[in-house]
Design an enzyme around this catalytic site. Structure first.
Site, PDB file in Angstrom:
ATOM      1  N   LYS A  19      -4.797  -1.167  -6.110  1.00 27.21           N
ATOM      2  CA  LYS A  19      -3.720  -0.300  -5.632  1.00 27.21           C
ATOM      3  C   LYS A  19      -2.362  -0.989  -5.788  1.00 27.21           C
ATOM      4  CE  LYS A  19      -6.872   2.046  -2.532  1.00 27.21           C
ATOM      5  NZ  LYS A  19      -7.508   2.136  -1.218  1.00 27.21           N
ATOM      6  N   GLN A  42      -6.869  -0.098   4.667  1.00 29.36           N
ATOM      7  CA  GLN A  42      -8.097  -0.060   3.859  1.00 29.36           C
ATOM      8  C   GLN A  42      -9.323   0.011   4.777  1.00 29.36           C
ATOM      9  OE1 GLN A  42      -8.227   0.020   0.368  1.00 29.36           O
ATOM     10  NE2 GLN A  42     -10.400   0.404   0.723  1.00 29.36           N
ATOM     11  N   ASP A  78      -2.827   8.549   2.613  1.00 32.33           N
ATOM     12  CA  ASP A  78      -4.266   8.751   2.385  1.00 32.33           C
ATOM     13  C   ASP A  78      -4.686  10.158   2.812  1.00 32.33           C
ATOM     14  OD1 ASP A  78      -5.865   6.923   1.148  1.00 32.33           O
ATOM     15  OD2 ASP A  78      -6.165   5.663   2.923  1.00 32.33           O
TER      16      ASP A  78
END
Ligand code: NAP
Length: 287
Positions: A53, A97, A120
């Protein structure tokens, strides 16, 4: 004729190129879009995802902040870190994460990310907005699946779509996005009876189970578009999806590979959401 392979890497590259163009135009106005990524602990798979990422952010000109916390980080310490980023006007997107270590309540952490920085798309506010069709950040993996289906020229409207899996991060939102595109959607899970028959009627089949080789050729309608979300290791330790690719490719019209399918598209959608977060901030400032 064997199925056409949907090239997730090429599609991701095109999506990232779009994001990079937008970043260039926005940077000309003097502010840098910035994504903060928090990693707790040393899970090797998570480390690989986070590195990917961060690298992709750099490629698109998006600034990133990588915050690595030890595995024994307390919930309060992590929430304090999220709050710092939430209050920092130079940070536009926040990503924690997953999975998190056992001592931390994932839900509490996701709830602490302000909806406008939740790139997200996991926060209850974004999930609710998606449900009722209001502007929101779409969860990256399901949004990537939709782009992949549309890239084949398959019209989703009016089709039978089957999603195997009902998790909050993949199965359920994938089903909602297909419904929003006017597909007739069936969601299958571990209690579903007649799974094979249901799948064999699908024009669009999305597999998000987490079991190597779960979708076999006899479960697929000839010509169907099959999207393989699974990320598993086979007996030889090789990365593979949920679909028995060799067998299904003989029946399907389109098939997404693993690796090189949904994985790269997921990151590309994250960058796209981050740019959007930045653009929305600018709109707010100019209002
Ligand atoms: P999950 O939370 O474990 O959900 C799996 C789903 O599969 C559950 O809804 C489960 O049903 C269903 N299932 C399990 N066994 C089944 C069976 N025998 N028949 C029918 N349904 C069955 O997993 P997830 O987070 O959604 O992830 C799914 C897969 O996608 C994993 O391999 C994951 O690594 C991968 N993934 C990939 C990406 C990417 O970027 N490529 C992103 C996210 C996830 P129940 O609800 O009844 O238990």
């Amino acid at each position: 004729m064997p199925a056409t392979v949907i090239d997730g890497k090429a599609l991701a590259a095109a999506t990232k190129a779009e994001a990079a163009e937008k970043v260039k135009a926005l940077k000309a106005q003097g502010i840098n879009p910035c994504l903060a990524v928090i990693l707790v602990g040393e899970n090797p798979a998570s480390q690989v995802y986070v590195r990917g990422k961060i690298n992709d952010c750099a490629q698109c000109g998006i600034e990133s902040r990588s915050i690595n916390l030890p595995a024994d980080t307390t919930q309060d310490a992590l929430l304090a870190e999220v709050k710092k980023l939430a209050d920092d006007s130079a940070v536009h997107g926040i990503l924690v994460q997953l999975p998190l270590p056992a001592q931390i309540d994932e839900k509490a952490v996701i709830d602490a990310i302000p909806p406008e920085k939740d790139v997200d798309g996991f926060s209850p506010v974004n999930v609710g907005r998606m449900q009722i069709g209001e502007p929101c950040y779409l969860p990256c993996t399901p949004a990537g699946c939709i782009r992949m289906i549309e890239s084949t020229g398959t019209k989703i409207d009016g089709k039978n779509a089957v999603v195997i899996g009902r998790s909050n991060i993949v199965g359920k939102p994938a089903a909602l996005l297909l419904l929003a595109k006017n597909a007739t959607v069936t969601v299958c899970h571990s209690h579903t009876a007649n799974l094979k028959e249901i799948c064999a009627n699908a024009d669009i089949l999305v597999a998000a189970v987490g079991r190597a080789g779960f979708v076999t050729g006899d479960m697929v309608k000839p010509g169907a578009a099959v999207i393989d979300v699974g990320m598993n290791r086979n007996a030889e330790g090789k990365l593979c999806g949920d679909v028995d690719t060799e067998e299904v490719a003989k029946v399907a019209g389109y098939i997404s590979p693993v690796p090189g399918g949904v994985g790269p598209m997921t990151i590309a959608m994250l960058l796209s959401n981050t740019v959007e977060a930045y653009e929305r901030r600018l709109q707010k400032i100019s209002q």
